[in-house]
Design a protein around this motif. Structure first.
Motif, PDB file in Angstrom:
ATOM      1  N   VAL A  13       0.808  -1.226   0.000  1.00 40.49           N
ATOM      2  CA  VAL A  13       0.000   0.000   0.000  1.00 40.49           C
ATOM      3  C   VAL A  13       0.841   1.276   0.000  1.00 40.49           C
ATOM      4  O   VAL A  13       0.423   2.303   0.523  1.00 40.49           O
ATOM      5  CB  VAL A  13      -0.999   0.002   1.187  1.00 40.49           C
ATOM      6  CG1 VAL A  13      -2.057  -1.071   1.008  1.00 40.49           C
ATOM      7  CG2 VAL A  13      -0.277  -0.152   2.512  1.00 40.49           C
ATOM      8  N   LYS A  14       1.999   1.235  -0.624  1.00 40.26           N
ATOM      9  CA  LYS A  14       2.860   2.412  -0.669  1.00 40.26           C
ATOM     10  C   LYS A  14       2.179   3.584  -1.387  1.00 40.26           C
ATOM     11  O   LYS A  14       2.253   4.721  -0.942  1.00 40.26           O
ATOM     12  CB  LYS A  14       4.196   2.061  -1.325  1.00 40.26           C
ATOM     13  CG  LYS A  14       5.047   1.107  -0.493  1.00 40.26           C
ATOM     14  CD  LYS A  14       6.389   0.846  -1.115  1.00 40.26           C
ATOM     15  CE  LYS A  14       6.408  -0.219  -2.155  1.00 40.26           C
ATOM     16  NZ  LYS A  14       6.177  -1.572  -1.729  1.00 40.26           N
ATOM     17  N   ALA A  15       1.532   3.305  -2.495  1.00 38.39           N
ATOM     18  CA  ALA A  15       0.867   4.371  -3.256  1.00 38.39           C
ATOM     19  C   ALA A  15      -0.258   5.004  -2.439  1.00 38.39           C
ATOM     20  O   ALA A  15      -0.444   6.230  -2.462  1.00 38.39           O
ATOM     21  CB  ALA A  15       0.321   3.825  -4.571  1.00 38.39           C
ATOM     22  N   GLU A  16      -0.999   4.202  -1.698  1.00 40.66           N
ATOM     23  CA  GLU A  16      -2.088   4.718  -0.873  1.00 40.66           C
ATOM     24  C   GLU A  16      -1.540   5.601   0.247  1.00 40.66           C
ATOM     25  O   GLU A  16      -2.102   6.654   0.555  1.00 40.66           O
ATOM     26  CB  GLU A  16      -2.923   3.575  -0.297  1.00 40.66           C
ATOM     27  CG  GLU A  16      -3.765   2.856  -1.321  1.00 40.66           C
ATOM     28  CD  GLU A  16      -2.995   1.854  -2.186  1.00 40.66           C
ATOM     29  OE1 GLU A  16      -1.771   1.678  -1.992  1.00 40.66           O
ATOM     30  OE2 GLU A  16      -3.629   1.240  -3.062  1.00 40.66           O
ATOM     31  N   ALA A  17      -0.432   5.179   0.852  1.00 42.10           N
ATOM     32  CA  ALA A  17       0.190   5.979   1.909  1.00 42.10           C
ATOM     33  C   ALA A  17       0.649   7.325   1.351  1.00 42.10           C
ATOM     34  O   ALA A  17       0.455   8.361   1.982  1.00 42.10           O
ATOM     35  CB  ALA A  17       1.367   5.220   2.519  1.00 42.10           C
ATOM     36  N   ASN A  92      -3.574  -4.060   5.931  1.00 42.06           N
ATOM     37  CA  ASN A  92      -4.978  -4.352   5.611  1.00 42.06           C
ATOM     38  C   ASN A  92      -5.952  -3.452   6.364  1.00 42.06           C
ATOM     39  O   ASN A  92      -7.154  -3.653   6.304  1.00 42.06           O
ATOM     40  CB  ASN A  92      -5.301  -5.818   5.895  1.00 42.06           C
ATOM     41  CG  ASN A  92      -5.209  -6.166   7.363  1.00 42.06           C
ATOM     42  OD1 ASN A  92      -4.949  -5.324   8.213  1.00 42.06           O
ATOM     43  ND2 ASN A  92      -5.413  -7.432   7.671  1.00 42.06           N
ATOM     44  N   GLY A  93      -5.438  -2.464   7.084  1.00 37.81           N
ATOM     45  CA  GLY A  93      -6.290  -1.520   7.794  1.00 37.81           C
ATOM     46  C   GLY A  93      -6.559  -1.875   9.243  1.00 37.81           C
ATOM     47  O   GLY A  93      -7.190  -1.104   9.957  1.00 37.81           O
ATOM     48  N   LYS A 130      -8.748  -6.198  -2.692  1.00 41.79           N
ATOM     49  CA  LYS A 130      -9.217  -4.821  -2.879  1.00 41.79           C
ATOM     50  C   LYS A 130      -9.902  -4.317  -1.611  1.00 41.79           C
ATOM     51  O   LYS A 130      -9.791  -3.146  -1.252  1.00 41.79           O
ATOM     52  CB  LYS A 130     -10.188  -4.747  -4.055  1.00 41.79           C
ATOM     53  CG  LYS A 130      -9.527  -4.879  -5.393  1.00 41.79           C
ATOM     54  CD  LYS A 130     -10.553  -4.743  -6.504  1.00 41.79           C
ATOM     55  CE  LYS A 130      -9.891  -4.902  -7.853  1.00 41.79           C
ATOM     56  NZ  LYS A 130     -10.857  -4.769  -8.955  1.00 41.79           N
ATOM     57  N   ALA A 131     -10.613  -5.209  -0.929  1.00 39.50           N
ATOM     58  CA  ALA A 131     -11.280  -4.817   0.324  1.00 39.50           C
ATOM     59  C   ALA A 131     -10.248  -4.431   1.386  1.00 39.50           C
ATOM     60  O   ALA A 131     -10.465  -3.487   2.148  1.00 39.50           O
ATOM     61  CB  ALA A 131     -12.171  -5.952   0.833  1.00 39.50           C
ATOM     62  N   ASP A 132      -9.120  -5.153   1.435  1.00 37.27           N
ATOM     63  CA  ASP A 132      -8.048  -4.803   2.372  1.00 37.27           C
ATOM     64  C   ASP A 132      -7.503  -3.410   2.061  1.00 37.27           C
ATOM     65  O   ASP A 132      -7.274  -2.602   2.952  1.00 37.27           O
ATOM     66  CB  ASP A 132      -6.892  -5.808   2.279  1.00 37.27           C
ATOM     67  CG  ASP A 132      -7.261  -7.184   2.793  1.00 37.27           C
ATOM     68  OD1 ASP A 132      -8.085  -7.282   3.717  1.00 37.27           O
ATOM     69  OD2 ASP A 132      -6.719  -8.174   2.255  1.00 37.27           O
ATOM     70  N   ARG A 133      -7.307  -3.125   0.783  1.00 38.22           N
ATOM     71  CA  ARG A 133      -6.794  -1.823   0.352  1.00 38.22           C
ATOM     72  C   ARG A 133      -7.763  -0.704   0.774  1.00 38.22           C
ATOM     73  O   ARG A 133      -7.357   0.336   1.274  1.00 38.22           O
ATOM     74  CB  ARG A 133      -6.598  -1.828  -1.161  1.00 38.22           C
ATOM     75  CG  ARG A 133      -5.775  -0.693  -1.691  1.00 38.22           C
ATOM     76  CD  ARG A 133      -5.474  -0.874  -3.168  1.00 38.22           C
ATOM     77  NE  ARG A 133      -4.835  -2.123  -3.509  1.00 38.22           N
ATOM     78  CZ  ARG A 133      -3.535  -2.390  -3.384  1.00 38.22           C
ATOM     79  NH1 ARG A 133      -2.730  -1.455  -2.919  1.00 38.22           N
ATOM     80  NH2 ARG A 133      -3.044  -3.561  -3.726  1.00 38.22           N
ATOM     81  N   SER A 134      -9.044  -0.952   0.582  1.00 38.35           N
ATOM     82  CA  SER A 134     -10.068   0.024   0.957  1.00 38.35           C
ATOM     83  C   SER A 134     -10.089   0.233   2.470  1.00 38.35           C
ATOM     84  O   SER A 134     -10.179   1.373   2.950  1.00 38.35           O
ATOM     85  CB  SER A 134     -11.435  -0.462   0.465  1.00 38.35           C
ATOM     86  OG  SER A 134     -12.431   0.430   0.838  1.00 38.35           O
TER      87      SER A 134
END
Length: 151
Positions: A13-17, A92-93, A130-134
């Motif tokens: 999740v580097k891009a999300e961070a 995963n949040g 995808k749910a983990d990313r969300s």
């Protein structure tokens, strides 16, 4: 000032961070032993540590403090971050808190003992979804906002 740290070795999740750090204008430190593509974003600092077990974890643990946010899958690192007053969450949040970190550490140790006792034990974690990313994006946004309120 709040800093976002990412234990970047094998982090999905580097891009999300980076997106959340940019939205909130936070310094983002991606810590790894190498192999990461540099970011052109001026808020992102790529930190390369020597090869070796837990070098990225040690680097983060030595610098993290109250009001910082850390993304890591390493439970002992998460415990050190919480002890230092920072907020920590998994890729995963899942949020690590002072109330749940002891149980999570104990479960980790128990599972390590079970795996060591049965070398033929198969299995592992489920694939990243995808749910983990969300969930990560939602949780990271909440944790960053809470950290900023503490400042």
């Amino acid at each position: 000032m709040t800093t976002l740290y990412v234990d970047a070795d094998a982090c999905p999740v580097k891009a999300e961070a980076e997106r959340v750090a940019t939205r909130h204008r936070l310094a983002l430190k991606m810590v790894s032993n190498g192999g990461l593509r540099p970011s052109a974003n001026p808020l992102v600092e790529m930190v390369f540590v020597p090869d070796g077990p837990d070098e990225a974890d040690k680097w983060i643990a030595e610098r993290v403090g109250k009001g910082d946010v850390v993304i890591t899958g390493d439970i002992p690192l998460a415990a050190k971050c919480i002890e230092a007053g920072a907020r920590a969450l998994k890729h995963n949040g899942e949020v690590f808190t002072p109330a749940n970190i002891g149980t999570i550490l104990a479960t980790r140790d128990l599972m390590a003992d079970l795996r060591a006792a049965d070398p033929f034990r198969q299995g592992g974690g489920r694939p990243f979804s995808k749910a983990d990313r969300s969930r990560l994006l939602d949780a990271l946004e909440r944790e960053v906002r809470a950290a900023l309120k503490e400042q």
